[in-house]
Design a protein around this motif. Structure first.
Motif, short mmCIF file in Angstrom:
data_model
loop_
_atom_site.label_atom_id
_atom_site.label_comp_id
_atom_site.label_asym_id
_atom_site.label_seq_id
_atom_site.Cartn_x
_atom_site.Cartn_y
_atom_site.Cartn_z
N SER A 52 0.81 -1.22 0.00
CA SER A 52 0.00 0.00 0.00
C SER A 52 0.85 1.27 0.00
CB SER A 52 -0.92 0.02 1.22
OG SER A 52 -0.18 0.31 2.40
N LYS A 53 2.12 1.16 0.41
CA LYS A 53 3.04 2.29 0.49
C LYS A 53 2.58 3.35 1.51
CE LYS A 53 4.59 1.75 -4.30
NZ LYS A 53 4.76 2.43 -5.62
N ALA A 54 1.69 2.97 2.41
CA ALA A 54 1.16 3.92 3.40
C ALA A 54 1.52 3.44 4.80
CB ALA A 54 -0.35 4.06 3.26
N ASP A 55 2.60 3.99 5.36
CA ASP A 55 3.03 3.63 6.71
C ASP A 55 2.19 4.44 7.70
OD1 ASP A 55 4.24 3.02 9.07
OD2 ASP A 55 6.28 3.51 8.43
N GLN A 56 1.24 3.78 8.35
CA GLN A 56 0.31 4.45 9.25
C GLN A 56 0.85 4.61 10.68
OE1 GLN A 56 -2.93 1.75 8.33
NE2 GLN A 56 -3.93 3.28 7.06
N LEU A 57 2.15 4.39 10.85
CA LEU A 57 2.79 4.61 12.14
C LEU A 57 3.63 5.88 12.09
CD1 LEU A 57 3.92 1.04 13.26
CD2 LEU A 57 2.00 2.39 14.13
N VAL A 71 7.73 0.42 20.76
CA VAL A 71 6.79 1.53 20.90
C VAL A 71 6.19 1.85 19.54
CG1 VAL A 71 6.55 3.98 21.45
CG2 VAL A 71 7.93 2.50 22.92
N MET A 72 4.87 2.01 19.52
CA MET A 72 4.16 2.38 18.31
C MET A 72 3.24 3.57 18.59
SD MET A 72 3.11 -1.02 16.19
CE MET A 72 3.01 -2.39 17.32
N VAL A 73 3.29 4.56 17.72
CA VAL A 73 2.39 5.72 17.79
C VAL A 73 1.72 5.83 16.42
CG1 VAL A 73 2.20 8.19 18.22
CG2 VAL A 73 3.95 6.85 19.43
N PRO A 74 0.43 5.44 16.32
CA PRO A 74 -0.22 5.41 15.01
C PRO A 74 -0.85 6.74 14.61
CG PRO A 74 -1.68 4.49 16.65
CD PRO A 74 -0.39 4.83 17.37
N TYR A 75 -0.92 6.95 13.31
CA TYR A 75 -1.80 7.96 12.75
C TYR A 75 -3.24 7.43 12.83
CZ TYR A 75 2.27 10.30 10.58
OH TYR A 75 3.45 10.96 10.35
N SER A 76 -4.21 8.26 12.48
CA SER A 76 -5.60 7.82 12.45
C SER A 76 -5.75 6.63 11.49
CB SER A 76 -6.50 8.96 12.00
OG SER A 76 -6.42 10.06 12.89
N ARG A 247 -7.29 13.12 14.43
CA ARG A 247 -7.07 13.35 15.86
C ARG A 247 -6.61 12.07 16.54
NH1 ARG A 247 -12.07 16.31 18.50
NH2 ARG A 247 -10.51 16.45 20.17
N PRO A 248 -5.48 11.51 16.09
CA PRO A 248 -4.96 10.29 16.71
C PRO A 248 -4.55 10.56 18.15
CG PRO A 248 -3.29 11.25 15.30
CD PRO A 248 -4.54 12.05 15.07
N ASP A 249 -4.79 9.59 19.02
CA ASP A 249 -4.43 9.80 20.42
C ASP A 249 -4.08 8.47 21.08
OD1 ASP A 249 -3.91 11.21 22.73
OD2 ASP A 249 -5.98 11.15 23.44
N LEU A 250 -2.94 7.93 20.71
CA LEU A 250 -2.50 6.66 21.29
C LEU A 250 -0.98 6.56 21.25
CD1 LEU A 250 -3.21 3.76 22.36
CD2 LEU A 250 -3.05 3.01 19.98
N VAL A 251 -0.40 6.18 22.38
CA VAL A 251 0.99 5.74 22.47
C VAL A 251 0.94 4.33 23.04
CG1 VAL A 251 3.28 6.13 23.44
CG2 VAL A 251 1.83 8.08 22.86
N ALA A 252 1.51 3.35 22.34
CA ALA A 252 1.43 1.95 22.77
C ALA A 252 2.82 1.38 22.97
CB ALA A 252 0.68 1.13 21.72
N GLY A 253 3.00 0.69 24.08
CA GLY A 253 4.26 0.03 24.37
C GLY A 253 4.05 -1.47 24.57
#
Length: 294
Positions: A52-57, A71-76, A247-253
């Motif tokens: 897809s060539k779309a890195d959503q992180l 650690v992952m911080v995603p876009y919407s 309005r992404p709002d997540l930090v995941a570990g």
């Protein structure tokens, strides 16, 4: 910005006793303690696999933001029906148990995410041989169990979802904690999902029988956030682009990921593990949860 915030929330994590794998387990080499940044290349990314060539992180690293953590911080982005989000995975053939210790927070510091359906968890998925040009609707088949904020932003919740031919069925329950251990076991066509909060004990969260899933599956980690924005696009658009105005709002570990083979007791051979009337939670916990590596 995200790196500083991620360090802050990860430093608050209490140390959990990690499981020790069986040295003779053929899946042991796939496990990752996330203490070596070079193991990042051993993980596959669904956006690369399906071209897809779309890195959503927006942020993705091992042992960089916080030693010993991925650690992952995603876009919407989202997983629902034909919507495809983030999946970092390894391919597993046959029966398995996968376990991880997960912590989530909002981007602004500690606390639950404030955008709806912003969660992180373990996911298993049927591989798809598709590209954006050959993609067709109705082809998503997966199961996941995640921790974060679902339909009540600002509150910690669990979301469990099973999707068959892009028809998703989900359930949301209260979590009351930013951290949990999550485990998924596959035994034949039976899938058992478990969780353990820091102050609690292992318990069976959900069971599924999925006769459609092939012997080889994508097994790994997912993050998704801000369903309200992602769902404004049609699936083919959301699946193939990076949404930078949401309005992404997540930090995941993720503290670690352990893979092992299940040791099904002889007394349960041939029984329907997805049927609580035939196999009780207590019987499943004899070889899953804290006993998965014994």
């Amino acid at each position: 910005m995200c790196t500083t915030l991620a360090v802050s929330f990860l430093m608050a994590v209490p140390v959990e006793a990690q499981q020790t794998g069986n040295p003779r387990d053929d899946l042991k080499g796939l496990s990752d303690e996330f203490d070596d940044a070079s193991t990042l290349k051993q993980w596959s990314r669904i956006f690369e696999t399906e071209q897809s060539k779309a890195d959503q992180l927006e942020q993705f690293d091992i042992a960089k933001t916080k030693p010993g953590w991925m650690v992952m911080v995603p876009y919407s982005s989202t997983w629902y029906m034909d919507y495809r989000g983030v999946l970092v995975y390894k391919e597993i053939k046959g029966d398995f148990v996968v376990t991880s210790n997960i912590r989530v927070a909002r981007r602004g510091g500690d606390g639950a995410p404030r955008s709806n359906f912003s969660l992180a968890g373990l996911m298993i998925r049927t591989p798809r041989d598709v590209t954006p040009q050959t993609w067709k609707p109705g082809g998503e088949n997966y199961i996941f169990l995640s921790l974060g904020a679902a339909n009540r932003p600002g509150s910690f919740q669990f979301e469990v979802k099973t999707t068959v031919n892009s028809r998703s069925t989900l359930a949301v329950t209260d979590a009351g904690t930013p951290a949990a251990m999550i485990q998924i076991a596959r035994i034949g066509n039976e899938f058992i999902l478990l969780k353990k909060t820091p102050e609690g004990t292992w318990n069976i969260h959900q069971r599924y029988r999925r006769t459609d899933m092939p012997e080889q599956l994508q097994v790994g980690l997912t993050v998704y956030t801000d369903y309200s924005t992602a769902s404004r696009l049609k699936p083919p658009q959301q699946n193939t682009q990076v949404i930078r105005n949401g309005r992404p709002d997540l930090v995941a570990g993720f503290d670690y990921v352990h893979f092992q083979r299940p040791a099904l007791p002889a007394a349960l051979q041939g029984k329907s593990l997805s049927n609580p009337a035939e196999v009780s939670d207590a019987q499943l916990l004899q070889f899953l949860g804290e006993h998965a590596n014994n």
